[in-house]
Design a protein around this motif. Sequence first.
Motif, PDB file in Angstrom:
ATOM      1  N   GLY A  19      -8.285   5.961   8.527  1.00 43.05           N
ATOM      2  CA  GLY A  19      -8.849   6.225   9.750  1.00 43.05           C
ATOM      3  C   GLY A  19      -9.598   5.149  10.361  1.00 43.05           C
ATOM      4  N   SER A  20      -9.303   3.913   9.878  1.00 49.51           N
ATOM      5  CA  SER A  20      -9.640   2.457  10.524  1.00 49.51           C
ATOM      6  C   SER A  20      -8.644   1.852  11.036  1.00 49.51           C
ATOM      7  CB  SER A  20     -10.571   1.791   9.636  1.00 49.51           C
ATOM      8  OG  SER A  20     -11.040   0.724  10.000  1.00 49.51           O
ATOM      9  N   ASN A  21      -8.703   1.006  11.852  1.00 49.98           N
ATOM     10  CA  ASN A  21      -7.749   0.038  12.397  1.00 49.98           C
ATOM     11  C   ASN A  21      -7.907  -1.349  11.659  1.00 49.98           C
ATOM     12  OD1 ASN A  21      -9.966  -0.546  13.983  1.00 49.98           O
ATOM     13  ND2 ASN A  21      -8.456  -1.118  15.694  1.00 49.98           N
ATOM     14  N   VAL A  22      -9.002  -1.642  10.874  1.00 53.81           N
ATOM     15  CA  VAL A  22      -9.418  -2.930  10.343  1.00 53.81           C
ATOM     16  C   VAL A  22      -8.847  -3.025   9.254  1.00 53.81           C
ATOM     17  CG1 VAL A  22     -11.150  -4.332   9.947  1.00 53.81           C
ATOM     18  CG2 VAL A  22     -11.542  -2.968  11.611  1.00 53.81           C
ATOM     19  N   VAL A  23      -8.065  -4.319   9.062  1.00 49.36           N
ATOM     20  CA  VAL A  23      -7.406  -4.970   7.951  1.00 49.36           C
ATOM     21  C   VAL A  23      -7.937  -6.123   7.395  1.00 49.36           C
ATOM     22  CG1 VAL A  23      -5.410  -5.501   6.721  1.00 49.36           C
ATOM     23  CG2 VAL A  23      -5.267  -3.743   8.528  1.00 49.36           C
ATOM     24  N   THR A  24      -8.653  -6.005   6.150  1.00 50.31           N
ATOM     25  CA  THR A  24      -9.510  -7.170   5.697  1.00 50.31           C
ATOM     26  C   THR A  24      -8.608  -8.049   4.499  1.00 50.31           C
ATOM     27  OG1 THR A  24     -11.455  -6.156   6.242  1.00 50.31           O
ATOM     28  CG2 THR A  24     -11.603  -8.108   4.607  1.00 50.31           C
ATOM     29  N   GLY A  25      -8.313  -9.119   4.644  1.00 48.86           N
ATOM     30  CA  GLY A  25      -7.462  -9.865   3.567  1.00 48.86           C
ATOM     31  C   GLY A  25      -8.002 -10.501   2.449  1.00 48.86           C
ATOM     32  N   THR A  26      -7.609 -10.826   1.467  1.00 45.13           N
ATOM     33  CA  THR A  26      -8.075 -11.533   0.366  1.00 45.13           C
ATOM     34  C   THR A  26      -7.028 -12.539  -0.142  1.00 45.13           C
ATOM     35  OG1 THR A  26      -9.375  -9.828  -0.464  1.00 45.13           O
ATOM     36  CG2 THR A  26      -8.663 -11.470  -2.149  1.00 45.13           C
ATOM     37  N   LEU A  84       4.276   2.429   5.802  1.00 45.83           N
ATOM     38  CA  LEU A  84       3.794   2.759   7.152  1.00 45.83           C
ATOM     39  C   LEU A  84       3.898   1.548   7.814  1.00 45.83           C
ATOM     40  CD1 LEU A  84       0.742   5.300   6.755  1.00 45.83           C
ATOM     41  CD2 LEU A  84       2.997   5.947   7.196  1.00 45.83           C
ATOM     42  N   LEU A  85       4.332   1.809   9.281  1.00 46.17           N
ATOM     43  CA  LEU A  85       4.458   0.628  10.079  1.00 46.17           C
ATOM     44  C   LEU A  85       3.368   0.611  11.290  1.00 46.17           C
ATOM     45  CD1 LEU A  85       8.350   0.612  10.712  1.00 46.17           C
ATOM     46  CD2 LEU A  85       6.906  -0.732   8.805  1.00 46.17           C
ATOM     47  N   TYR A  86       2.917  -0.400  11.387  1.00 44.20           N
ATOM     48  CA  TYR A  86       1.510  -0.563  12.165  1.00 44.20           C
ATOM     49  C   TYR A  86       2.147  -1.744  13.207  1.00 44.20           C
ATOM     50  CZ  TYR A  86      -0.402   2.885   9.624  1.00 44.20           C
ATOM     51  OH  TYR A  86      -0.973   4.035   8.808  1.00 44.20           O
ATOM     52  N   GLU A  87       1.662  -1.873  14.514  1.00 42.31           N
ATOM     53  CA  GLU A  87       1.778  -2.963  15.577  1.00 42.31           C
ATOM     54  C   GLU A  87       0.284  -3.705  15.351  1.00 42.31           C
ATOM     55  OE1 GLU A  87       2.434  -4.584  19.944  1.00 42.31           O
ATOM     56  OE2 GLU A  87       2.680  -2.426  19.409  1.00 42.31           O
ATOM     57  N   VAL A  88       0.411  -5.104  14.905  1.00 41.58           N
ATOM     58  CA  VAL A  88      -0.556  -5.680  14.926  1.00 41.58           C
ATOM     59  C   VAL A  88      -1.330  -5.992  16.472  1.00 41.58           C
ATOM     60  CG1 VAL A  88      -1.635  -8.343  14.440  1.00 41.58           C
ATOM     61  CG2 VAL A  88      -0.035  -7.120  13.015  1.00 41.58           C
ATOM     62  N   ASP A  89      -2.437  -5.833  16.354  1.00 44.32           N
ATOM     63  CA  ASP A  89      -3.256  -5.682  17.929  1.00 44.32           C
ATOM     64  C   ASP A  89      -3.845  -7.135  18.096  1.00 44.32           C
ATOM     65  OD1 ASP A  89      -4.378  -5.113  20.223  1.00 44.32           O
ATOM     66  OD2 ASP A  89      -6.191  -3.798  19.317  1.00 44.32           O
ATOM     67  N   GLN A  90      -4.840  -7.578  17.204  1.00 44.97           N
ATOM     68  CA  GLN A  90      -5.555  -8.679  17.356  1.00 44.97           C
ATOM     69  C   GLN A  90      -5.734  -9.442  16.023  1.00 44.97           C
ATOM     70  OE1 GLN A  90      -9.236  -8.167  19.254  1.00 44.97           O
ATOM     71  NE2 GLN A  90      -8.349  -7.906  21.450  1.00 44.97           N
ATOM     72  N   ILE A  91      -5.810 -10.837  15.941  1.00 48.03           N
ATOM     73  CA  ILE A  91      -5.907 -11.724  14.922  1.00 48.03           C
ATOM     74  C   ILE A  91      -7.486 -11.980  14.935  1.00 48.03           C
ATOM     75  CG2 ILE A  91      -5.396 -13.560  13.414  1.00 48.03           C
ATOM     76  CD1 ILE A  91      -3.118 -11.467  13.957  1.00 48.03           C
ATOM     77  N   VAL A  92      -8.144 -11.683  13.973  1.00 45.89           N
ATOM     78  CA  VAL A  92      -9.727 -11.659  14.314  1.00 45.89           C
ATOM     79  C   VAL A  92     -10.125 -12.887  13.641  1.00 45.89           C
ATOM     80  CG1 VAL A  92     -11.977 -10.769  13.646  1.00 45.89           C
ATOM     81  CG2 VAL A  92     -10.226  -9.080  14.428  1.00 45.89           C
ATOM     82  N   SER A  93      -9.621 -13.245  12.453  1.00 45.63           N
ATOM     83  CA  SER A  93      -9.869 -14.512  11.405  1.00 45.63           C
ATOM     84  C   SER A  93      -8.711 -14.490  10.549  1.00 45.63           C
ATOM     85  CB  SER A  93     -11.165 -14.220  10.738  1.00 45.63           C
ATOM     86  OG  SER A  93     -11.518 -13.333   9.784  1.00 45.63           O
ATOM     87  N   ALA A  94      -9.016 -15.670   9.765  1.00 44.06           N
ATOM     88  CA  ALA A  94      -8.089 -15.913   8.480  1.00 44.06           C
ATOM     89  C   ALA A  94      -7.805 -14.745   7.659  1.00 44.06           C
ATOM     90  CB  ALA A  94      -8.013 -17.081   8.029  1.00 44.06           C
ATOM     91  N   THR A  95      -8.929 -13.831   7.656  1.00 40.22           N
ATOM     92  CA  THR A  95      -8.891 -13.002   6.580  1.00 40.22           C
ATOM     93  C   THR A  95      -9.132 -11.457   7.254  1.00 40.22           C
ATOM     94  OG1 THR A  95     -11.212 -12.942   5.977  1.00 40.22           O
ATOM     95  CG2 THR A  95      -9.833 -14.211   4.842  1.00 40.22           C
TER      96      THR A  95
END
Length: 563
Positions: free
Chosen positions: A14-21, A42-53
Amino acid sequence: MAWYATGTVAVTNGSNVVTGTGTQFITNIKSGDIFIALDNGLLYEVDQIVSATQLTLKREYAGVTNASAVYEIVPTTSNLKTLAQQVTDLIAIYQEIPQSATDAQDAAAAAQGYRDTAKTYQDNAAASASTASGAATTAQGYRDTAKTYQDNAAASASAAATSKSGADTAKSGADSAKAAADASAALAGNWAAQASGTVDGANYSAKYYAMQAAASAASIALPVPITSGGTGATTAAAARTALGVPAIASSNTFSASQTISYSQPLFSINDTSGTGVAVLQFNSNGSMVWQLQKTSASDLNVRRYVSGAFVDVPLSVSNSTGVATLAQRPMFGTATPWDSANLPSVSGRLLNIQVFTSSGTYTPTAGTTKVIVKSVGGGGAGGSTAATSAGQSAVGAGGSSAGYAEVLLTAGFSGVTVTVGAGGTPGAAGANSGNAGGTTSFGTIISCPGGSGGAGGNPSAAAAVNPSAGVVAPTISSGTIINALAGQPAPNALVLVPGSVAISGYGGSGPLGVGGQGRQTTGAGIVGAGYGVGGAGATTSASGAAQIGGAGRQGVLIVYEFA
């Protein structure tokens, strides 16, 4: 270009935020790339690059929340990296512009110094002429003195004659008078000789000074020639011409290197009209090769000439927007950057992705030479449940996921008919089974059957198991098979403690989605997320009403097109 999959990511349903490690999104991903969660496909289109993670997706994540999910990023050509440093590097090749106006002023000042020197020579000549005139006046004085001496001599001679006459009449004083007369005559002769010498000297001096004055005047004759330190002219314009110094208002041509030495040098070209064209031109052996031009719109153009003929404008910078336009792709060292003009020549490059969520016909994108087709059928629906009495529970079985296939095709894919299977629909409330999902196919090449529907749940006053339905594998007639999977069977539905502890069957998950979650309390079956997954069975606890199962998710067919 390699797919990016470094580190893990945290995703939330339900969230579009992806947080990386352990990720570096900024330098490896751009907006428009494809994000794939590998635990569900699942496939999703990347909207914005917020930061390195951190990045955001175009739509909310439909899978199960996972704090350490593996993933892949598929690069696309929707956004090319902009070329940002062309203007400064290209302009730096041009030479600094000499301050010709300042040098011309210095030359004019030097010419004025030459004119002042010529004036001094003129004044000296005039002084010499004046000296000669004085010498002539002095000589005239000497001639006047000599004349006086002559007059005195004549007077002395007259006196001598008178004395001689007196001697004739006065014989007694004749001897003394004669002696006096002889002495006077001798003195007169000396005076006459001196007067004659004085006149000759005066004439000589006058001639000498006159000759000297004439020589001086001849040596500084005007205009003073350049070989004598002059300008060879008597006017400023003629002097500039003789010395090769152009007027400030005219075009200046330099035949030698010019140096501007100043703490803060400034060379300014002012278009006083405000709408004219200002040009700084570079020639090679008299033939134009480059122009740096200010246009009437105040834009900056770098114009190229070959053998004096205009060719093109390699660089143009807009004054109003600051946007630089390059006529050719720039070279960085010996490497040409990729852009829309030369990317098509790169074999194997991903050109486009076509996603079919409804039936149609596949038409390849121009330049496509091979495709990877990913196909999944529709998921089966979960079983519904009947109403219960006290001490009873009813649980429906989950629907299974559909068959899945990945196939590489290098021929025979253009114009193929695409059929997308629908998700299975649940049966009516009551102990009714869910319906199977539809088949997804790519012509006659790939066929992925839909998932089976789950069995309905009857009331049970004892522990019971409602088993899941079976699965069917896909069929593939040609191409290179990358992956081929039968649907995943749903977990069994269980009644553990009738009337209080029971759980319906989960929907089967697949590569492109997650099945519906089983229920422990009374309610309809839960629908899964993604494509081709099964719906969960319904649950009815003690003394509960009949419920319907969860619907299966529709199928999908995805075509990855490569150059």
